[in-house]
Enzyme design. Sequence first.
Site, PDB file in Angstrom:
ATOM      1  N   ARG A 122      80.757 -12.546  46.135  1.00  0.00           N
ATOM      2  CA  ARG A 122      79.838 -11.387  46.105  1.00  0.00           C
ATOM      3  C   ARG A 122      80.484 -10.115  46.657  1.00  0.00           C
ATOM      4  NH1 ARG A 122      76.444 -15.439  47.726  1.00  0.00           N
ATOM      5  NH2 ARG A 122      75.117 -16.195  46.031  1.00  0.00           N
ATOM      6  N   LYS A 144      85.502   2.992  39.868  1.00  0.00           N
ATOM      7  CA  LYS A 144      85.049   2.315  38.656  1.00  0.00           C
ATOM      8  C   LYS A 144      85.995   1.148  38.362  1.00  0.00           C
ATOM      9  CE  LYS A 144      82.799   6.129  36.165  1.00  0.00           C
ATOM     10  NZ  LYS A 144      82.858   6.991  34.960  1.00  0.00           N
ATOM     11  N   GLU A 186      96.602  13.609  32.337  1.00  0.00           N
ATOM     12  CA  GLU A 186      95.459  13.582  33.265  1.00  0.00           C
ATOM     13  C   GLU A 186      95.732  14.499  34.472  1.00  0.00           C
ATOM     14  OE1 GLU A 186      92.704  12.013  32.384  1.00  0.00           O
ATOM     15  OE2 GLU A 186      93.244  10.258  31.158  1.00  0.00           O
ATOM     16  N   LYS A 227      89.991  14.709  42.038  1.00  0.00           N
ATOM     17  CA  LYS A 227      89.102  13.644  41.585  1.00  0.00           C
ATOM     18  C   LYS A 227      88.231  13.155  42.732  1.00  0.00           C
ATOM     19  CE  LYS A 227      88.295   9.505  38.995  1.00  0.00           C
ATOM     20  NZ  LYS A 227      88.761   8.448  38.109  1.00  0.00           N
ATOM     21  N   GLU A 237      78.144   9.561  38.344  1.00  0.00           N
ATOM     22  CA  GLU A 237      78.207  10.374  37.130  1.00  0.00           C
ATOM     23  C   GLU A 237      76.844  10.772  36.597  1.00  0.00           C
ATOM     24  OE1 GLU A 237      81.342   9.347  34.428  1.00  0.00           O
ATOM     25  OE2 GLU A 237      80.500  10.580  32.806  1.00  0.00           O
ATOM     26  N   ARG A 241      80.606  14.774  37.652  1.00  0.00           N
ATOM     27  CA  ARG A 241      81.700  13.842  37.341  1.00  0.00           C
ATOM     28  C   ARG A 241      82.049  13.872  35.859  1.00  0.00           C
ATOM     29  NH1 ARG A 241      82.827   7.834  40.023  1.00  0.00           N
ATOM     30  NH2 ARG A 241      84.756   7.445  38.892  1.00  0.00           N
ATOM     31  N   ASN A 245      85.715  14.240  31.984  1.00  0.00           N
ATOM     32  CA  ASN A 245      85.850  13.816  30.584  1.00  0.00           C
ATOM     33  C   ASN A 245      86.392  14.925  29.689  1.00  0.00           C
ATOM     34  OD1 ASN A 245      84.835  11.288  31.196  1.00  0.00           O
ATOM     35  ND2 ASN A 245      82.718  11.934  30.851  1.00  0.00           N
ATOM     36  N   HIS A 248      88.126  14.153  26.438  1.00  0.00           N
ATOM     37  CA  HIS A 248      87.951  12.723  26.182  1.00  0.00           C
ATOM     38  C   HIS A 248      87.043  12.419  24.992  1.00  0.00           C
ATOM     39  CE1 HIS A 248      90.118  12.238  29.903  1.00  0.00           C
ATOM     40  NE2 HIS A 248      90.043  10.925  29.840  1.00  0.00           N
ATOM     41  N   HIS A 252      88.879  10.216  22.574  1.00  0.00           N
ATOM     42  CA  HIS A 252      88.442   8.843  22.275  1.00  0.00           C
ATOM     43  C   HIS A 252      88.298   8.610  20.782  1.00  0.00           C
ATOM     44  CE1 HIS A 252      86.682   7.997  26.546  1.00  0.00           C
ATOM     45  NE2 HIS A 252      87.938   7.600  26.444  1.00  0.00           N
ATOM     46  N   HIS A 266      96.350   6.560  25.561  1.00  0.00           N
ATOM     47  CA  HIS A 266      95.161   7.259  26.056  1.00  0.00           C
ATOM     48  C   HIS A 266      95.474   8.698  26.481  1.00  0.00           C
ATOM     49  CE1 HIS A 266      91.365   8.040  28.046  1.00  0.00           C
ATOM     50  NE2 HIS A 266      92.045   8.391  29.128  1.00  0.00           N
TER      51      HIS A 266
HETATM   52  P1  NAD Z   1      98.556  -0.158  32.068  1.00  0.00           P
HETATM   53  O1  NAD Z   1      98.016  -0.709  33.324  1.00  0.00           O
HETATM   54  O2  NAD Z   1      98.484  -1.019  30.866  1.00  0.00           O
HETATM   55  O3  NAD Z   1     100.067   0.292  32.309  1.00  0.00           O
HETATM   56  C1  NAD Z   1     100.801   0.817  31.233  1.00  0.00           C
HETATM   57  C2  NAD Z   1     102.067  -0.008  30.986  1.00  0.00           C
HETATM   58  O4  NAD Z   1     103.013   0.303  31.983  1.00  0.00           O
HETATM   59  C3  NAD Z   1     101.867  -1.512  31.054  1.00  0.00           C
HETATM   60  O5  NAD Z   1     102.687  -2.107  30.092  1.00  0.00           O
HETATM   61  C4  NAD Z   1     102.346  -1.872  32.446  1.00  0.00           C
HETATM   62  O6  NAD Z   1     102.814  -3.188  32.520  1.00  0.00           O
HETATM   63  C5  NAD Z   1     103.459  -0.881  32.642  1.00  0.00           C
HETATM   64  N1  NAD Z   1     103.730  -0.481  34.017  1.00  0.00           N
HETATM   65  C6  NAD Z   1     102.834  -0.081  34.947  1.00  0.00           C
HETATM   66  N2  NAD Z   1     103.465   0.319  36.051  1.00  0.00           N
HETATM   67  C7  NAD Z   1     104.801   0.164  35.824  1.00  0.00           C
HETATM   68  C8  NAD Z   1     105.954   0.442  36.590  1.00  0.00           C
HETATM   69  N3  NAD Z   1     105.885   0.999  37.797  1.00  0.00           N
HETATM   70  N4  NAD Z   1     107.143   0.136  36.039  1.00  0.00           N
HETATM   71  C9  NAD Z   1     107.231  -0.373  34.793  1.00  0.00           C
HETATM   72  N5  NAD Z   1     106.178  -0.628  34.003  1.00  0.00           N
HETATM   73  C10 NAD Z   1     104.967  -0.351  34.529  1.00  0.00           C
HETATM   74  O7  NAD Z   1      97.850   1.205  31.661  1.00  0.00           O
HETATM   75  P2  NAD Z   1      97.513   2.543  32.489  1.00  0.00           P
HETATM   76  O8  NAD Z   1      97.842   3.638  31.572  1.00  0.00           O
HETATM   77  O9  NAD Z   1      98.105   2.514  33.838  1.00  0.00           O
HETATM   78  O10 NAD Z   1      95.938   2.422  32.645  1.00  0.00           O
HETATM   79  C11 NAD Z   1      95.095   2.377  31.519  1.00  0.00           C
HETATM   80  C12 NAD Z   1      93.827   1.659  31.894  1.00  0.00           C
HETATM   81  O11 NAD Z   1      93.183   2.364  32.954  1.00  0.00           O
HETATM   82  C13 NAD Z   1      92.821   1.554  30.763  1.00  0.00           C
HETATM   83  O12 NAD Z   1      92.340   0.234  30.683  1.00  0.00           O
HETATM   84  C14 NAD Z   1      91.702   2.490  31.199  1.00  0.00           C
HETATM   85  O13 NAD Z   1      90.427   2.064  30.736  1.00  0.00           O
HETATM   86  C15 NAD Z   1      91.798   2.417  32.685  1.00  0.00           C
HETATM   87  N6  NAD Z   1      91.245   3.579  33.382  1.00  0.00           N
HETATM   88  C16 NAD Z   1      90.348   3.368  34.365  1.00  0.00           C
HETATM   89  C17 NAD Z   1      89.810   4.426  35.074  1.00  0.00           C
HETATM   90  C18 NAD Z   1      88.858   4.169  36.190  1.00  0.00           C
HETATM   91  O14 NAD Z   1      88.278   5.111  36.729  1.00  0.00           O
HETATM   92  N7  NAD Z   1      88.676   2.935  36.599  1.00  0.00           N
HETATM   93  C19 NAD Z   1      90.199   5.732  34.765  1.00  0.00           C
HETATM   94  C20 NAD Z   1      91.122   5.925  33.757  1.00  0.00           C
HETATM   95  C21 NAD Z   1      91.646   4.847  33.071  1.00  0.00           C
HETATM   96 ZN    ZN Z   2      91.410   9.556  30.760  1.00  0.00          ZN
END
Ligand code: NAD
Ligand code: ZN
Length: 366
Positions: A122, A144, A186, A227, A237, A241, A245, A248, A252, A266
């Site tokens: 939990r 999030k 971003e 942020k 949000e 917040r 976007n 976005h 998207h 992205h």
């Molecule tokens: P990711 O976690 O898939 O990382 C991108 C790639 O880089 C992957 O292949 C990973 O293995 C590699 N990688 C990461 N760090 C590395 C490093 N230091 N050295 C070598 N390789 C590395 O993607 P991302 O772009 O980091 O994140 C995208 C995700 O984040 C999406 O799922 C999105 O929905 C989410 N997101 C969440 C929020 C939130 O508020 N929670 C906000 C924005 C995005």
């Molecule tokens: Zn984004």
Amino acid sequence: EPITVEVALGERTYDIAIGRGLLASLGARIKALRPGARTVIVTDENVAKQHLPAAQAALSEAGVESSAIVVTPGEGSKKFATFERVCEDIIAARIERGDLAIALGGGVIGDLAGFASSCVRRGLDFVQVPTSLLAQVDSSVGGKTGINSRHGKNLIGAFHQPVLVIADTALLDTLPAREFRAGYAEVAKYGLLGDEAFFAWLEANWREVFAGGPAREHAIAVSCRAKAGVVARDERETGERALLNLGHTFGHAFEAGCGFSDRLLHGEAVALGMVMAFDFSARKGLTSQAEADRARAHLAAVGLPTHVRDVAGGVPGIDALMDLIAQDKKVKRGKLTFILVRGIGQAFIENNVDPAEVRAFLAEQV
Ligand code: NAD
Ligand code: ZN
């Protein structure tokens, strides 16, 4: 000297520590925060190869017990099957209330490990060690967490704040260049939506941000502060917040139109989407075309897509794009909500956008 950004949410506050080489202090920081806690690291194969041994060494040098759960890299791991495995493996590692999970990875790992932490027993406390630029400036801030549904992205999840975020900027040295660039969109977003001075600083200093000197730490700190400020004022949000976007809604639609494939990451979609939000605002007479051109020029200079023609393989037709836009943002009384701008650093929420106007704009672009 690391930079500390404090995130204050209601009664709770936690720190984001930003600096080159901070991973080495992971064990000492965890020991200071939670003496005697055991830890489990959740990471993906790519990150494990580059950084798991250093993370484990930092923990064991401080006398912090740890185990590791390694998942397949990529968005595909944000699904029930992987979530189930991570939850079961955390329990199998005998992590109890008072112990800590550590999300070591990009946004995928942060979302997945954070959501598992919110559910196991939990709610377990967790530490974020973001390893992608996107994760350091965006997904690790704000609480999030979640996984994807067959009906869409991020539809299953929880708000669950970490107890500590450690952003070691040196970890980004191993990130593929294209991923770094996508995350940079971003960073630029924070300037474009609310901080013209920061955008001007980025125009002058982006090369140093990419090169990895102190400018990188500064850019990440300004982004986290921006942020954290927005999230502190509007955690769930209900208002402000939504400004995060910017870019976005168009973004998207393009991302989905490319099937969320590596044709368009992205951040790349967001870069294109932000420029389109500026162009659309200029078309509506809300800002000048010169402001839109300035936004485009900077994003293009770093190598991000800023024209529809930059998307490899092209984008879907206008009907498909309009359907995707309508799906993304709920249509209220026939009107769409968009984040528009009155200039660089002056974004606002407009929830009275006529779909016909968006369609006419897209027809000029696509
Ligand atoms: P990711 O976690 O898939 O990382 C991108 C790639 O880089 C992957 O292949 C990973 O293995 C590699 N990688 C990461 N760090 C590395 C490093 N230091 N050295 C070598 N390789 C590395 O993607 P991302 O772009 O980091 O994140 C995208 C995700 O984040 C999406 O799922 C999105 O929905 C989410 N997101 C969440 C929020 C939130 O508020 N929670 C906000 C924005 C995005
Ligand atoms: Zn984004």
